[in-house]
Design an enzyme around this catalytic site. Structure first.
Site, PDB file in Angstrom:
ATOM      1  CE1 TYR A   1      38.758  41.439  37.182  1.00  0.00           C
ATOM      2  CE2 TYR A   1      39.910  43.308  37.695  1.00  0.00           C
ATOM      3  CZ  TYR A   1      39.284  42.464  38.026  1.00  0.00           C
ATOM      4  OH  TYR A   1      38.608  42.749  39.324  1.00  0.00           O
TER       5      TYR A   1
ATOM      6  CB  SER B   1      46.214  34.354  42.247  1.00  0.00           C
ATOM      7  OG  SER B   1      44.968  34.944  42.090  1.00  0.00           O
TER       8      SER B   1
ATOM      9  CD  GLU C   1      45.861  39.049  42.120  1.00  0.00           C
ATOM     10  OE1 GLU C   1      45.137  38.403  41.141  1.00  0.00           O
ATOM     11  OE2 GLU C   1      45.685  38.253  43.300  1.00  0.00           O
TER      12      GLU C   1
ATOM     13  CD  GLU D   1      31.925  37.045  39.277  1.00  0.00           C
ATOM     14  OE1 GLU D   1      32.780  37.262  40.024  1.00  0.00           O
ATOM     15  OE2 GLU D   1      30.979  35.993  39.393  1.00  0.00           O
TER      16      GLU D   1
ATOM     17  CB  ALA E   1      39.544  27.077  37.124  1.00  0.00           C
ATOM     18  N   GLY E   2      38.973  30.603  37.377  1.00  0.00           N
ATOM     19  CA  GLY E   2      38.392  31.643  37.956  1.00  0.00           C
ATOM     20  C   GLY E   2      37.661  31.343  39.479  1.00  0.00           C
TER      21      GLY E   2
ATOM     22  CG  ASP F   1      38.931  36.967  43.836  1.00  0.00           C
ATOM     23  OD1 ASP F   1      37.678  36.698  43.398  1.00  0.00           O
ATOM     24  OD2 ASP F   1      39.587  36.826  42.604  1.00  0.00           O
TER      25      ASP F   1
ATOM     26  CG  ASP G   1      35.528  43.011  43.093  1.00  0.00           C
ATOM     27  OD1 ASP G   1      35.447  43.385  42.060  1.00  0.00           O
ATOM     28  OD2 ASP G   1      36.547  42.362  43.492  1.00  0.00           O
TER      29      ASP G   1
END
Length: 378
Positions: free
Chosen positions: A218, A122, A154, A27, A117-118, A166, A30
């Site tokens: 973030y 998207s 994004e 987590e 919800a993670g 993602d 990336d």
């Protein structure tokens, strides 16, 4: 249910699907050019699409309302399309920016990926749009190219500075496997992850706490990582060897940056260790590394929340082999690796723990490693 024909007056040329994802471990690595280990969920965004002869996009989501959003491809500019439609519009903009001239399209979306919800709702929208437009315009884009387009949409159109985890998970995952991805060069390997064969289940617990990455949390974490890399004289935190972590931390005067660096370097190491255990057929032994990763996200990266911590503490106490938040944090979901015989007790314990604190009941479901983006049969 309203059909594509009823909405747009024409039959679709095809239907495409792209899934949400769970990140098993890795987590906030990336955008530091590190390692990640996601797998695709069975939950997906589906798009029925008709190619148009002009340069107009008409977009509708079954999940949002009856309105059709109509856009001119030539008029797309970053930040110009609010809400959910910004993601598919951003993909069209990104494809054009990459040198691909598009025809317009009528697109009807439906998604069962939980939003906020993670679980990458998207990215699923972005990748399904990219795949459909690629095929309808004869672009022949491969998974990594589709992911890059989604990330560009994004980052630069919607304004969320995410890494590529993602989108790559949605575009490239394979059923029954986790995706061991090096985000530096997008080198990847599919690692078998047959939990049922080892008597295991992976539960996702959607806390229903909506995360909002674009609110700055973030972006702040990313800036802190970049500051740490700059101080250490490396391009990215990926370039700090685990064996030299203590020496690197000693060079950092800012305590917040020091914690961020420690998380990223140790998280990359956890990804490599878990891949080694899975390769060796020792999936039951990855649990403690999941819980260790959560502690790092909670304490060093500070992206957890009380509800996520409650899931992890409760699930582990009730029989899970290990648990952690998954996704960017500030809400969203946690995962728990659970022996089959402990699924019911863990589920009940988590529901009871939320009820005891007068919190809304979380949504709990099993995560099954599923297929990535694809065209659906006619």
């Amino acid at each position: 249910m309203t059909s594509h024909q009823q909405v747009f007056g024409v039959a679709p040329d095809g239907a495409w699907s792209a899934p949400g994802r769970v990140n098993l471990i890795g987590e906030h690595t990336d955008y530091n050019e590190g390692f990640v280990l996601p797998f695709a969920l069975p939950h997906a965004a589906v798009a029925t699409v008709t190619r148009r002869a002009d340069r107009v996009l008409r977009l509708r989501s079954r999940d949002v309302g009856d309105a059709v959003v109509e856009l001119d491809i030539d008029g797309l500019t970053p930040g110009s399309v609010p809400g959910w439609a910004g993601y598919p519009a951003g993909v069209a903009w990104a494809l054009e920016r990459a040198g691909h001239r598009l025809a317009g399209a009528d697109i009807l979306f439906a998604s069962d990926v939980p939003t906020g919800a993670g679980l990458s709702s998207s990215a699923a929208l972005e990748v399904v749009t990219a795949l459909a437009l690629s095929e309808l315009n004869g672009l022949g884009l491969e998974a990594a190219e589709l992911a890059r387009i989604g990330q560009l949409a994004e980052n630069d159109f919607v304004g969320m500075p995410c890494g590529i985890l993602d989108q790559m998970a949605s575009a490239a995952c394979v059923e029954g496997h986790v995706l061991f991805l090096d985000t530096r060069d997008l080198g990847r390997r599919q690692v078998p992850f047959d939990m049922a064969a080892e008597g295991l289940r992976l539960l996702v617990v959607d806390t229903r706490v909506k995360h909002a990455h674009a609110d700055g949390g973030y972006a702040a974490r990313r800036a802190e990582c970049e500051a740490g890399a700059a101080t250490l004289g490396v391009p990215f935190l990926r370039d700090v060897p685990f064996a030299e972590l203590d020496a690197a931390l000693a060079k950092l005067d800012d305590e917040v940056v020091r914690r961020r660096v420690r998380h990223v370097v140790t998280e990359d190491r956890r990804v490599e260790r878990i891949v080694g255990l899975l390769d060796a057929g020792r999936a039951r032994e990855i649990g403690p590394l999941l819980t260790e990763g959560h502690a790092s996200l909670r304490d060093d990266f500070e992206v957890s929340c009380p509800e996520l911590d409650l899931v992890v503490e409760t699930a582990d106490a009730a029989g899970a082999l290990g648990s952690r938040m998954t996704g960017g944090g500030f809400g969203g979901s946690a995962i728990a690796l659970v022996p089959e015989e402990s699924v019911a007790p863990v589920r009940r314990a988590v529901l009871d723990a939320f009820a005891a604190r007068d919190l809304p009941a979380p949504r709990i479901f099993e995560a099954i490693p599923s297929a990535g983006a694809r065209r659906l049969p006619a």
